[in-house]
Design an enzyme around this catalytic site. Structure first.
Site, PDB file in Angstrom:
ATOM      1  CD  GLU A  61      -0.729   7.863   5.960  1.00 24.43           C
ATOM      2  OE1 GLU A  61      -0.867   6.838   5.261  1.00 24.43           O
ATOM      3  OE2 GLU A  61      -0.267   7.816   7.129  1.00 24.43           O
ATOM      4  CD  GLN A  98      -7.557   2.050   9.601  1.00 26.30           C
ATOM      5  OE1 GLN A  98      -7.651   3.199   9.141  1.00 26.30           O
ATOM      6  NE2 GLN A  98      -6.652   1.208   9.138  1.00 26.30           N
ATOM      7  CB  CYS A  99     -10.387  -1.915   5.839  1.00 29.18           C
ATOM      8  SG  CYS A  99     -12.174  -1.707   5.687  1.00 29.18           S
ATOM      9  CD  GLU A 121       3.166   1.576   6.739  1.00 29.05           C
ATOM     10  OE1 GLU A 121       3.712   2.687   6.609  1.00 29.05           O
ATOM     11  OE2 GLU A 121       1.939   1.397   6.572  1.00 29.05           O
ATOM     12  CE1 TYR A 129       4.683   1.293  10.715  1.00 30.11           C
ATOM     13  CE2 TYR A 129       4.508   3.328   9.471  1.00 30.11           C
ATOM     14  CZ  TYR A 129       3.904   2.255  10.106  1.00 30.11           C
ATOM     15  OH  TYR A 129       2.544   2.157  10.127  1.00 30.11           O
ATOM     16  CD  GLU A 180      -1.684   2.985   3.787  1.00 28.84           C
ATOM     17  OE1 GLU A 180      -1.875   3.623   4.841  1.00 28.84           O
ATOM     18  OE2 GLU A 180      -1.137   1.874   3.756  1.00 28.84           O
ATOM     19  CG  ASN A 181      -8.501   4.419   3.440  1.00 27.66           C
ATOM     20  OD1 ASN A 181      -8.178   3.235   3.502  1.00 27.66           O
ATOM     21  ND2 ASN A 181      -8.940   5.085   4.502  1.00 27.66           N
TER      22      ASN A 181
END
Ligand code: BES
Ligand code: ZN
Length: 588
Positions: free
Chosen positions: A283, A126-127, A305, A370, A258-259
């Site tokens: 996502e 998780q980056c 977001e 958001y 959302e990779n």
């Protein structure tokens, strides 16, 4: 354009990474990745190059066969260590050999007992926001984009996946080959290795999950292709090739991530009703708003977001109807109120552009980005009407695709294309002032009004009946729980769980609200269930409010830290950090 990103050590005047070729060996025994990475730069580098890193164990660095001098010459708890590569001599490319630390904050190494199948270990990354630097030295700022390729050596019985295009490796060899031809910021680098099954869902969509979970997962998200079709109508063509999803173990800290090409998902979204399809909508929308047009710094996080939440509401309106979209907006309005109250009316954290030069990217990624961001964009839409705003969206995506953008860059574009927005909407207040502006188009929702009427009866002593609530939608139940008095009689807690049929609905988010009410109400016998909840689930949205309620309530305060210490082994480094900070903020 150059600007400083306070969450990174990089100096963009030195040059930018263009492409990286990775060779990655996955070692579950030592909980490390052994990596050799060859970096290609956009231009020749003269002298020094600073890279971000976090607990990286460097072995060697070389360029064109000659040894490259390097040193970690600065360090900070959040920023990590600055890797200073020295005396580059007009070089375009160099190679680093290193391995990650077992404490890499982007990686969770889970043993078999922490997975659904119970037989094989599970690794995932998780980056976002600034954890890529704990996997490889990089320019860990969303303003730098690069392409990459990767060869991953994994244990033969497991499958490696990445947020990239997959080329076939030799079958059964444990070697997996990936290519990411579109330039991405470092925070969108992602890898997972586990015992995985795959199901095709549509012509360009599919889902990965542990074999035990795959059927349920495939059913839950079977409608993804339809969502893609709607997203493309709103945002333009999908430019990333495939869209697959990966279901992680329950300790995944987020709902979704959302990779690119491979959204990572929490298993708490698999509830047997398709009731959390909006998570995938969200996502997927990031494939445009975030991944294609990226916030240049984390202070501009609302560009990712807020825009994504706006797109999510537009797509939900088509897929689930306007009454649902309006209900969700009414619920979100109350969430905004709650967040502003919690952070303080004048808190700079409630500005859309967060005015800080703090180094901790995570502290810039608040809920307000958001909801307040989405409400601001809706105001822009009202100002010019939907058709013109829709044209603007398409032009925005096209103009800035594969680029990073600041809030100011966005406002310039808005002014040039939709100047009337600035006549009708107080843009400066929305973006740069804390709290919410005094006047705006507040959401109207008959479904929400129904909730308010039941709540007002309750406040006058009349509990609702099961019959009354049985057809309520998910966001009606959430709104009801959200707007309940903070503390109620313990007897009511017991009855409400039954009346709301929380068990039957199989949705852990209801329990987040419910347990917070139980704690504030002094319902002490429910504690073992709360402990189990906080141990079992890693999704921060679900467990942090429960921890916060414990830390803020007299009878449970002393139990909060021991509970945290007891479950920390089960959780992702990101979750551990966030839980710790919730407790510290509450003085525990
Ligand atoms: N990109 C975020 C997750 C994230 C945010 C990771 C900040 C790290 C730092 C993701 O798109 C997200 O917003 N997920 C939400 C989904 C929800 C709004 C539907 C979540 O995890 O709850
Ligand atoms: Zn998001």
């Amino acid at each position: 354009m150059t600007f400083r990103d306070p969450t990174s050590y990089v100096d963009l005047t030195q040059g930018r990474i263009h492409h990286i070729d990775f060779h990655i060996r996955v070692d579950f025994e030592s909980c490390t990745l052994a990596i050799e990475a060859t970096y290609q730069m956009q231009e020749p580098i003269h002298g020094s190059l600073y890279l971000d890193s976090f607990k990286i164990e460097m072995e060697e660095a070389h360029v064109n066969g000659r040894k490259l001098e390097w040193e970690f010459d600065k360090s900070g708890e959040v920023l990590g260590e600055r890797l200073h590569l020295k005396a580059l001599d007009g070089d375009m490319s160099f190679t680093l050999k290193f391995h990650t630390s077992p404490k890499a904050r982007a990686l969770q190494w889970m043993n078999a007992s922490q997975t659904a199948g119970g037989e094989h270990p599970f690794l995932f990354s998780q980056c976002q926001a600034s954890n890529a630097r704990s996997i490889f030295p990089c320019q860990d700022t969303p303003s730098v984009r690069f392409t990459y390729s990767a060869e991953v050596e994994a244990p033969k019985e497991l499958t490696a996946v990445m947020a990239a295009e997959q080329a076939k490796g030799p079958e059964g060899s444990g070697l997996f080959i990936f290519n990411m031809p579109q330039p991405i910021p470092a925070y969108l680098f992602a890898i997972a290795v586990a015992d995985l099954a795959f199901r095709e869902l549509g012509p360009r969509t599919g889902i990965y999950a542990e074999p035990k979970v795959i059927d349920a997962a495939a059913w839950e998200f079977a409608e993804t292709e339809q969502t893609m079709v709607e997203a493309e109508k709103l945002l333009g063509p999908y430019l990333w090739g495939r869209y697959d999803m990966l279901v992680l173990p329950p300790s995944f800290p987020f709902g979704g991530m959302e990779n690119p090409r491979l959204t990572f998902l929490t298993p708490t979204s698999i509830i047997g009703t398709r009731g959390q399809a909006n998570l995938v909508t969200h996502e997927l929308a990031h494939a445009w708003t975030g991944n294609l047009v990226t916030n240049a710094t984390w202070q501009d996080f609302w560009l990712n977001e807020g825009w994504t939440t706006y797109a999510e509401t537009r797509i939900t309106e088509i897929l689930e109807g306007k009454d649902s979209a309006d209900l969700n907006a009414a619920y979100d309005e109350k969430r905004v109120d709650e967040a502003i109250q919690r952070l303080g009316m004048d808190s700079p954290e409630t500005c859309l552009k967060v005015p800080t030069d703090g180094t901790d990217a995570d502290s810039l990624t608040s809920q307000l980005a958001y909801t307040k961001g989405c409400f601001f964009l809706k105001e822009c839409e009202y100002a010019v009407g939907r058709p013109r705003f829709d044209d603007f969206i398409q032009k925005y995506m096209k103009t800035f695709q594969f680029q990073s953008l600041t809030t100011e860059g966005f406002l310039d574009f808005l002014k040039a294309n939709l100047p009337e927005v600035f006549e009708k909407v107080d843009v400066q207040t929305w973006i740069y002032k804390p709290g919410m502006p005094e006047t705006w188009h507040k959401p109207q929702s008959p479904l929400y009004e129904e909730v308010e009427s039941v709540l007002s009866d309750y406040k006058q002593g009349k509990l609702p009946t099961r019959e009354q609530l049985k057809d309520w939608r998910r966001h009606q139940i959430l709104s009801f729980l959200q707007d309940m008095p903070k503390a109620i009689p313990v007897e009511d807690c017991k009855q409400l769980e039954d009346i709301l049929e929380l068990h039957k609905r199989n949705d852990d988010y209801f329990y987040t609200y419910f347990y917070a009410i139980c704690i504030a109400s002094g319902y002490q016998e429910i504690m073992p269930r709360i402990e189990n909840f906080v141990e079992r689930i890693g999704r921060m949205l679900y467990i942090l409010p429960v921890m916060r309620a414990m830390a803020e309530t007299d009878w449970s305060r002393d139990r909060a830290r021991p509970l945290f210490e007891g479950v920390r082994e089960k959780h992702h480094p990101v979750t551990i950090g966030a839980m710790d900070s919730v407790l510290k903020k509450a003085g525990v």
